[in-house]
Design a protein around this motif. Structure first.
Motif, mmCIF file in Angstrom:
data_model
loop_
_atom_site.group_PDB
_atom_site.id
_atom_site.type_symbol
_atom_site.label_atom_id
_atom_site.label_comp_id
_atom_site.label_asym_id
_atom_site.label_seq_id
_atom_site.Cartn_x
_atom_site.Cartn_y
_atom_site.Cartn_z
ATOM 1 N N ARG A 60 0.677 -1.195 0.045
ATOM 2 C CA ARG A 60 -0.020 -0.050 0.063
ATOM 3 C C ARG A 60 0.906 1.138 0.046
ATOM 4 N NH1 ARG A 60 -5.308 -0.388 0.638
ATOM 5 N NH2 ARG A 60 -5.211 1.677 1.081
ATOM 6 N N HIS A 103 2.800 4.201 -1.372
ATOM 7 C CA HIS A 103 2.911 5.414 -2.434
ATOM 8 C C HIS A 103 4.197 5.751 -2.664
ATOM 9 C CE1 HIS A 103 2.018 8.962 -4.728
ATOM 10 N NE2 HIS A 103 0.994 8.535 -5.014
ATOM 11 N N THR A 123 -3.157 8.942 -3.492
ATOM 12 C CA THR A 123 -3.775 7.633 -2.551
ATOM 13 C C THR A 123 -4.118 6.768 -3.198
ATOM 14 O OG1 THR A 123 -4.897 9.800 -1.111
ATOM 15 C CG2 THR A 123 -5.600 7.445 -0.999
ATOM 16 N N LEU A 124 -3.703 5.423 -2.668
ATOM 17 C CA LEU A 124 -4.037 4.217 -3.378
ATOM 18 C C LEU A 124 -5.265 3.810 -3.009
ATOM 19 C CD1 LEU A 124 -3.078 1.627 -4.752
ATOM 20 C CD2 LEU A 124 -2.443 0.694 -2.632
ATOM 21 N N THR A 129 -6.095 -2.249 -4.705
ATOM 22 C CA THR A 129 -5.144 -3.095 -5.397
ATOM 23 C C THR A 129 -6.027 -4.262 -5.887
ATOM 24 O OG1 THR A 129 -3.462 -2.378 -3.718
ATOM 25 C CG2 THR A 129 -3.097 -4.419 -4.963
#
Length: 332
Positions: A74, A76, A194-195, A198
């Motif tokens: 996660r 960045h 921002t993730l 996934t």
């Protein structure tokens, strides 16, 4: 101001283990450290990574820095670059070496900008010039048609290493070093993304980059039906299926199977190239294979200049004959 000394590696941890690419970084870093002098340090970011930090010492690091933060999956690039920059200002390495992974290639330019220094991406070799003592970086240019060697007077130098460019480091139980926890706070305002999600595609059988045998198909396969034949061959050999860009773009196979400049880099013991012309963009992804077998109808295809063995003919005839012979040999 203190001079730059030593090497800092960016360690990657996935599912609680050091990645193969990180072991390759450790192999290169240890070799350079022996020539340049100064400590070989590695940074791990996340939680519950004390064991891998200790393992890195056995693999060649003198010092493992551990920084709390989000898990690798996660992370960045901005966040990673901020942490790397903070550590770099503290220890002032001469060289910062990251892997040419999805995160590494994004974080390296950001890190270089923060440190106001230079960056060289996707290197296949990093060594020391015996005369000048400068760090030399080799990478492919012009679509893989040539190799260029770069150097710089700026320090620290930021470099990413292509996967499978070197053999991974092996553990040495006699080695000793220290694990150093660091408390680094990241200014969240400097993390510009921002993730959100996934999505992982399940891997069937052997992972492509770990396979000892790779059966790869190109545009000459003609469609998804042909790849089913390649899957049978790969399964029989205990290997994995790969592809060039054309089959991926056409939707015959998943884009996750692409091998080449914009895909995976593999170095299996055996690489079987089926219906592949041998364009430079693809060759950079498989040229480190120990043995290459090419099957192509065009006797002038460039892939034959790279191959150790070649079959000129239609794969629809060659593959069934090969399957039949292999079954006969394996059952004997």
């Amino acid at each position: 101001m203190a001079e730059h000394e030593g090497i800092l590696l960016g360690g990657e941890v996935i599912e609680g283990g050091i990645t193969t690419l990180t072991r390759e970084l450790l192999a290169v870093g240890r070799g350079l450290g022996n020539e340049l002098g100064g400590p070989v340090s590695i940074l791990f970011l996340g939680e519950g990574i004390s064991e891998v930090a200790q393992e890195a010492i056995l693999l060649g690091a003198d010092r493992s820095y551990v920084v709390g933060g989000p898990p690798w999956e996660r992370l960045h690039p901005d966040y990673y670059a901020e942490v790397l920059a903070a550590v770099s200002w503290q220890i002032r390495p001469r060289l910062i070496l990251l892997g040419q992974s999805d995160l590494g290639r994004d974080a390296a330019p950001r890190l270089a900008a923060r440190l106001q220094t230079v960056v060289t991406l996707d290197c296949t070799e990093v060594k020391v010039d015996s005369e000048t003592g400068r760090i030399l970086q080799t990478r492919s240019v012009y679509g893989g048609k040539a190799m260029a060697v770069w150097t710089s007077k700026h320090e620290p130098q930021v470099i990413t290493l292509r996967a499978r460019a070197v053999k991974p480091a092996e553990p040495d139980a006699s080695r000793s070093g220290e694990v150093v926890p660091l408390n680094i706070r990241v200014d969240e305002s400097k993390v510009k993304g921002t993730l959100l999600q996934t999505v992982r595609e399940p891997v069937k059988g052997v992972a492509l980059e770990e396979a000892k045998v790779v059966v790869a198909g190109g545009g000459g396969i003609g469609g998804s039906e042909g790849f089913r034949m390649l899957e049978k061959l790969a399964q029989l050999l205990g290997g994995a299926v790969g592809a060039t860009r054309v089959p991926c773009d056409e939707g015959w196979v998943s884009s996750s199977l692409e091998i080449g400049q914009t895909g995976h880099v593999v170095s299996p013991d055996l690489y079987i190239a089926v219906g592949i012309s041998g364009a430079p963009q693809h060759v950079v992804g498989c040229s480190n294979s120990k043995w290459i077998v090419a099957i192509n109808r065009d006797p002038e295809a460039p892939i034959f200049r790279l191959a150790d063995f070649g079959v000129v003919g239609d794969y629809r005839e060659a593959i069934p004959a090969l399957l039949e012979k292999l079954k006969e040999l394996l059952s004997a």
